[in-house]
Structure formats: C-alpha cells, structure tokens
Design a protein around this motif. Sequence first.
Motif, mmCIF file in Angstrom:
data_model
loop_
_atom_site.group_PDB
_atom_site.id
_atom_site.type_symbol
_atom_site.label_atom_id
_atom_site.label_comp_id
_atom_site.label_asym_id
_atom_site.label_seq_id
_atom_site.Cartn_x
_atom_site.Cartn_y
_atom_site.Cartn_z
ATOM 1 N N PHE A 5 0.817 -1.220 0.000
ATOM 2 C CA PHE A 5 0.000 0.000 0.000
ATOM 3 C C PHE A 5 0.852 1.271 0.000
ATOM 4 C CE2 PHE A 5 -3.464 -2.948 0.814
ATOM 5 C CZ PHE A 5 -4.396 -2.440 -0.079
ATOM 6 N N TYR A 12 -3.647 5.550 -5.834
ATOM 7 C CA TYR A 12 -4.790 4.703 -5.443
ATOM 8 C C TYR A 12 -6.152 5.303 -5.826
ATOM 9 C CZ TYR A 12 -8.136 2.217 -2.557
ATOM 10 O OH TYR A 12 -9.236 1.514 -2.141
ATOM 11 N N ARG A 28 -19.532 4.124 -1.855
ATOM 12 C CA ARG A 28 -19.178 4.543 -0.487
ATOM 13 C C ARG A 28 -20.290 5.394 0.113
ATOM 14 N NH1 ARG A 28 -14.236 5.486 -2.838
ATOM 15 N NH2 ARG A 28 -12.660 3.922 -2.407
ATOM 16 N N ALA A 47 -9.377 0.387 8.277
ATOM 17 C CA ALA A 47 -8.633 0.286 7.010
ATOM 18 C C ALA A 47 -9.052 1.430 6.095
ATOM 19 C CB ALA A 47 -8.862 -1.071 6.362
ATOM 20 N N THR A 48 -8.929 2.620 6.613
ATOM 21 C CA THR A 48 -9.477 3.817 5.951
ATOM 22 C C THR A 48 -8.746 4.195 4.671
ATOM 23 O OG1 THR A 48 -10.312 6.026 6.470
ATOM 24 C CG2 THR A 48 -8.068 5.556 7.173
ATOM 25 N N GLY A 49 -7.500 3.752 4.514
ATOM 26 C CA GLY A 49 -6.736 4.101 3.308
ATOM 27 C C GLY A 49 -6.619 5.608 3.175
ATOM 28 N N ASP A 68 -5.665 2.716 9.990
ATOM 29 C CA ASP A 68 -5.084 1.976 8.869
ATOM 30 C C ASP A 68 -3.677 1.518 9.240
ATOM 31 O OD1 ASP A 68 -5.896 1.812 5.650
ATOM 32 O OD2 ASP A 68 -3.756 1.554 6.040
ATOM 33 N N LEU A 69 -3.277 0.461 8.544
ATOM 34 C CA LEU A 69 -1.967 -0.153 8.747
ATOM 35 C C LEU A 69 -0.853 0.615 8.040
ATOM 36 C CD1 LEU A 69 -0.746 -3.092 9.469
ATOM 37 C CD2 LEU A 69 -1.261 -3.636 7.110
ATOM 38 N N SER A 70 -1.211 1.354 6.987
ATOM 39 C CA SER A 70 -0.210 1.922 6.086
ATOM 40 C C SER A 70 0.021 3.413 6.337
ATOM 41 C CB SER A 70 -0.668 1.702 4.630
ATOM 42 O OG SER A 70 -0.018 2.612 3.777
ATOM 43 N N MET A 73 -0.740 5.481 3.144
ATOM 44 C CA MET A 73 -2.149 5.783 2.884
ATOM 45 C C MET A 73 -2.637 6.870 3.855
ATOM 46 S SD MET A 73 -3.204 3.934 0.319
ATOM 47 C CE MET A 73 -4.701 3.014 0.032
ATOM 48 N N GLY A 90 -2.844 1.511 12.912
ATOM 49 C CA GLY A 90 -3.229 0.357 13.726
ATOM 50 C C GLY A 90 -3.517 -0.861 12.878
ATOM 51 N N HIS A 91 -3.518 -2.016 13.518
ATOM 52 C CA HIS A 91 -3.766 -3.299 12.834
ATOM 53 C C HIS A 91 -5.142 -3.800 13.232
ATOM 54 C CE1 HIS A 91 -3.344 -7.441 11.550
ATOM 55 N NE2 HIS A 91 -2.237 -7.084 10.900
ATOM 56 N N VAL A 92 -5.839 -4.370 12.244
ATOM 57 C CA VAL A 92 -7.211 -4.823 12.487
ATOM 58 C C VAL A 92 -7.308 -5.883 13.593
ATOM 59 C CG1 VAL A 92 -7.133 -6.601 10.682
ATOM 60 C CG2 VAL A 92 -9.315 -5.645 11.339
ATOM 61 N N ALA A 108 -14.364 -0.423 4.019
ATOM 62 C CA ALA A 108 -14.596 -0.365 2.566
ATOM 63 C C ALA A 108 -13.403 -0.944 1.821
ATOM 64 C CB ALA A 108 -14.830 1.082 2.127
ATOM 65 N N PHE A 109 -13.673 -1.928 1.006
ATOM 66 C CA PHE A 109 -12.684 -2.515 0.103
ATOM 67 C C PHE A 109 -11.409 -2.952 0.815
ATOM 68 C CE2 PHE A 109 -15.045 0.667 -2.556
ATOM 69 C CZ PHE A 109 -15.807 -0.276 -3.233
ATOM 70 N N ASP A 113 -8.053 -7.847 2.111
ATOM 71 C CA ASP A 113 -6.638 -7.673 2.466
ATOM 72 C C ASP A 113 -6.326 -8.164 3.877
ATOM 73 O OD1 ASP A 113 -6.095 -6.335 0.038
ATOM 74 O OD2 ASP A 113 -6.965 -4.506 0.858
HETATM 75 C C1 LIG Z 1 -7.950 -1.249 -0.877
HETATM 76 S S1 LIG Z 1 -7.566 -0.169 0.438
HETATM 77 C C2 LIG Z 1 -9.145 0.478 0.866
HETATM 78 C C3 LIG Z 1 -9.031 1.829 1.491
HETATM 79 C C4 LIG Z 1 -10.341 2.558 1.801
HETATM 80 N N1 LIG Z 1 -11.110 1.912 2.839
HETATM 81 C C5 LIG Z 1 -11.187 2.815 0.601
HETATM 82 O O1 LIG Z 1 -12.410 2.774 0.695
HETATM 83 O O2 LIG Z 1 -10.634 3.099 -0.465
HETATM 84 C C6 LIG Z 1 -7.265 -1.327 1.739
HETATM 85 C C7 LIG Z 1 -6.689 -0.664 2.979
HETATM 86 O O3 LIG Z 1 -6.643 -1.639 4.025
HETATM 87 C C8 LIG Z 1 -5.487 -1.398 4.797
HETATM 88 N N2 LIG Z 1 -5.171 -2.636 5.524
HETATM 89 C C9 LIG Z 1 -4.817 -3.832 4.994
HETATM 90 N N3 LIG Z 1 -4.599 -4.725 5.954
HETATM 91 C C10 LIG Z 1 -4.830 -4.091 7.140
HETATM 92 C C11 LIG Z 1 -4.772 -4.490 8.492
HETATM 93 N N4 LIG Z 1 -4.405 -5.739 8.821
HETATM 94 N N5 LIG Z 1 -5.066 -3.586 9.460
HETATM 95 C C12 LIG Z 1 -5.429 -2.324 9.123
HETATM 96 N N6 LIG Z 1 -5.502 -1.881 7.846
HETATM 97 C C13 LIG Z 1 -5.200 -2.749 6.868
HETATM 98 C C14 LIG Z 1 -4.433 -1.026 3.773
HETATM 99 O O4 LIG Z 1 -3.344 -0.353 4.332
HETATM 100 C C15 LIG Z 1 -5.266 -0.156 2.810
HETATM 101 O O5 LIG Z 1 -5.186 1.210 3.131
#
Ligand SMILES: C[S@@+](CC[C@H](N)C(=O)[O-])C[C@H]1O[C@@H](n2cnc3c(N)ncnc32)[C@H](O)[C@@H]1O
Length: 220
Positions: A5, A12, A28, A47-49, A68-70, A73, A90-92, A108-109, A113
Amino acid sequence: MAEMFRHLAPSYDRINRVISLGGDLRWRRWAADEAMRSKPGLVLDLATGTGKMAKAVQLRGGKVVAVDLSPGMLDIARKKECGATTLLLGHVLKLPFQDNSFDALTIAFALRDFPGLAGPFRECYRVLRPGGKLVCLELSRPRRWAALLHHLYMKRAVPTIGWWLGGRAKDYRFLPHSVAHFPAAPELARLLESAGFRQVHFRRLAAGAVAIHCGCKENG
Ligand SMILES: C[S@@+](CC[C@H](N)C(=O)[O-])C[C@H]1O[C@@H](n2cnc3c(N)ncnc32)[C@H](O)[C@@H]1O
C-alpha cells in the motif's frame, strides 16, 4: 501489506475511480447512508486508506475515528479531506480501543486484504457497543450473466489501466485473484453471523460485483 500500500498510495484514488468506472464514490455514499441510518455518534472507519469512506460518513454528520496499517495511505488521508477525522495507525487484529467504543463501524474494500475474517470480525464485534452496526463495502462475485465480462475486465483491463495510471501492474493482477478467493455474498453473511452479528443482510451492487453487508452487535 503495508509495503504494497506504500506503492499504491499515490495513485490509489485515481486508479480506483477509473477501474470502478466512477462507481466507487457512489458505493461509499450508499455504505455511509447505511452506517448513518441510526444516527450513530462515534463511527470507526477501519482500514481507511486515503480516507474516502471516512469522509462520506463525516459528510453525513458522523464523528469519525479512522485506522489503517499503512503510513503512506494515512499521509494521503491527512493531506486530503480528513480534517475532522482522527487518523490512527493500527492493525485490524489489535485495535487500540476499549470494548464497546463505537456506535458504528465501516470497512470499505479492505476485507480481502485482512489476515482471514474471523479475527477481524471478532475485533469489530469487540469495539462496537451493543446494538452498534457494522457496514462492509466489498468487491464480490458478479451474477452469472456478468461473470465472463467481469472476469475479462478484471484480468485483462484492470492491470493495464493500473499500470497506465501510474500503478504497478502486479498489484492490480492481485485484485481478480483476491476476489475469486473471497467468500461470495451469502457466505460472507454467514461468516458475520458466526462472528455473533445479528440482523445480517446484504445488498448487491453493480451486477453483484460489489456488495454492502450490514450486521449489528447483539443488544446486552
Ligand atoms: C484497498 S484499500 C481500501 C481503502 C479505503 N477503505 C477505501 O475505501 O478506499 C485497503 C486498505 O486496508 C489497509 N489494511 C490492509 N490490511 C490491514 C490491516 N491488517 N489492518 C489495518 N488496515 C489494513 C491497507 O493499508 C489499505 O489502506
């Protein structure tokens, strides 16, 4: 995942808009309408991206915390439209919140992942207050009549479009694979029920290529 990411982050939103044929914002908005139906006070966007889902909830009056993890993003979310949203790394599987903290939770989306679904759904359930609502917007399996066209589009067109618009083709090749291995909409609903959610229902969008699933944490 965070590494992938980091590469995806700058392009993105642009690539998403094109490969969804402009549908991503509308989807959305519909997911945000679902989340805001019972007028929740505090909403977690997991996972707000780049923060697009968080923004849609905020525009409907929600007070949003986004995780979000990244860092890549989140940087973009910070620079873009997330002024009033609290953004956290943070991690889910280890959300930095106490039990029963949120009135609603959106994803969302990102389910595709996550490292499996049971652990993430357990964490979602934990941080939602009793009666709180989970709303998941995710790619899904299209209806049979649209399956061939969808397959060709995802497999052939999407990686090329991703590459044209500045992404890495290999990241977009991962997309059809992740959809094919993700539970179909009825199965995802069953997994939510197994995780304890009640009043689970889903709505198919875009000939089934996208779905919104909702479920509530049991009251008391
Ligand atoms: C495809 S993007 C979607 C972003 C956003 N929610 C959107 O609607 O566009 C997936 C997101 O999930 C995050 N992600 C993936 N694995 C994760 C985890 N284990 N914990 C938190 N976030 C995570 C990624 O960093 C990325 O920003």
